[in-house]
Write a protein that holds these residues in place. Structure first.
Motif: not given
Length: 471
Positions: A2, A4, A185-186, A188-190, A192-193, A196, A212, A214
């Motif tokens: 993935n 991340r 992680r920081y 890739s998190k947005p 992935l969001q 989705e 968000t 950000r």
């Protein structure tokens, strides 16, 4: 793998390469620096030992012992040569076992030319620093000295530094791996969001909203996706409404065409009767012609609306006198109004030069005046114009049956009738007001209506005044 993991490994590999490169460069730089510093110290020590050896040689007492102590104290390998260049003393002996006992003639000549100045051998692949020197004030026996030392002595400090660097490198790599995990992680998190959310939107969940806080590019992208979902939802609603209107449109067309065709079919059947007298035949012929005319008007209106919907260049705007167009339209409908016992009034004072398509505006007036006459049983139809600085307002007002409030919002929809039976009896196609709205919308104007049941209706719209009017 993935995103991340890809981000983390990319970050780790790049930083490890950077750390290893910097560490290797640091070690090589320190190693080179230490060797250069050691070579300079070695040269100075050679000169000092040569001076000491010269003084020991003059004394003549315990020369070998003194040289041995100098070697032990300094850590250097020391050998002494007589005037012929032959070695007679070496400490420690084991170091010189496999080496020749004579100084090469060329080296001896060079030393003789520059007494007191050492000749140092420091080859890249050599294990030792080697220095030869002719004593400036030699004794009776000692003339030349040879001093050497392993390079590894100078690298010992480098080895300690290298261990420190390696430890720091390992610690840094460990820290990099941990930091990389959280950074990936920081980052890739947005992503992935967003992925989705995009999949949800693609599946038709247009109520999905990305939350968000950000303020970077990810935040901007999230806002864009939210706006896209809102726009798609609005477009879907429009398409849904359009589909419903289209379905209703075709149903209305079918209904509108079926009724006159049914009437025409009945009239033709009656005309086939031989017993039918001439007066009845004439009546049925007029009925069929009337219905044919009605179908023709229906398709003409549909054709006009289709053109207004898809042709953005059907207008031919120019400056023209609106008062003359109104008078022509009123004169055309005067006979019809008189036959019905109605009066058409005009309140048009002066000339009104507007910028619009005269033929299309005449069509608008025809439809509005015609409707006013159709739905007015007694009283009058009034056409008026008033100046509003850079616009003129055209009003068509009647004293007819009026329109209920619940019908006003859909009055300009295609085929919409407030009273289907009565409207059809009056020969209307149900498209007249839709044509009016389409023409005025093409002029970037709107049609407005005010009406009360039993008290009549007022339709009005604005047109821009031509620049000629300001001259």
């Amino acid at each position: 793998m993935n995103i991340r993991s890809k981000l983390a490994w990319t970050y780790v590999i790049l930083l490890i390469i950077g750390i290893i490169t910097i560490s290797a460069y640091s070690i090589l730089t320190i190693r080179s620096f230490m060797l250069e510093e050691g070579a300079r110290d070695f040269e100075r020590d050679t000169e000092a030992l040569a001076l000491a050896a010269g003084s020991y040689s003059k004394d003549g007492t315990d020369f070998a012992e003194k040289i041995r102590k100098e070697a032990e104290f300094s850590g250097y390998e020391i050998a002494m040569y007589d005037s012929s260049g032959t070695r007679f003393l070496a400490f420690p002996d084991s170091v010189f076992t496999n080496e020749g006992t004579e100084i090469e003639p060329k080296l001896k000549q060079e030393l003789d030319r520059n007494p007191g100045e050492p000749v140092i051998y420091n080859t890249e692949n050599g294990e030792k620093l080697i220095s030869y020197i002719r004593l400036q004030d030699p004794g009776e026996k000692t003339v030349y000295a040879r001093i050497s030392q392993l390079k590894s002595v100078y690298y010992a400090v480098v080895a300690s530094i290298r261990h420190i660097i390696y430890a720091g490198m390992i610690f840094s790599i460990g820290a990099v791996i941990i930091v990389s995990y959280f950074v990936a992680r920081y980052i890739s998190k947005p992503i992935l969001q967003l992925n989705e959310a995009a999949l949800d939107i693609a599946r038709g969940n247009l109520d999905r909203e990305i939350q968000t806080t950000r303020k970077d590019e990810f935040g901007t992208l999230a806002e864009s996706l939210n706006q896209m979902a809102v726009n798609l939802k609005a477009d879907n609603e429009k398409l849904k409404n359009l589909n419903e209107k289209q379905s209703q449109f075709f149903a209305d067309i079918t209904h509108e065409v079926r009724n006159p065709l049914h009437t025409i079919s009945g009239a033709l059947e009656m005309l086939e009767l031989r017993s039918l007298d001439q007066e009845k035949k004439s009546q049925y012929m007029k009925t069929a012609q009337k219905q044919i005319g009605r179908i023709n008007r229906l398709f003409e209106d549909i054709k006009s609306l289709q053109r207004y919907d898809f042709d953005q260049s059907f207008l031919s705007k120019k400056a023209f006198d609106l008062s003359r167009t109104i008078k022509d339209a009123v004169n055309a409908y005067q006979p019809i109004a008189q036959d019905k016992g109605l009066e058409i009034k005009t309140e048009v004072d002066g000339d009104f030069i507007v910028n619009a398509d005269p033929d299309k505006i005449e069509q608008v007036l025809d439809n509005l005046i015609s409707n006013g006459i159709k739905y007015t049983n007694e009283g009058c139809v009034k056409v008026s114009v008033e100046r509003l600085y850079d616009h003129v307002r055209v009003s068509v007002e009647d004293s007819g049956i009026g329109i209920s409030r619940e019908h006003l919002s859909r009055l300009f929809d295609r085929f919409y009738r407030t009273d289907k039976a009565r409207s059809r009896d009056k020969g209307g196609t149900g498209l007249g007001l839709s044509v009016v709205k389409s023409i005025l919308n093409a002029h970037n104007e709107e049609i407005y209506v005010e009406s009360k049941p039993g008290k009549g209706s007022r339709f009005y719209f604005d047109l821009p005044v031509s620049r000629q009017s300001f001259k």
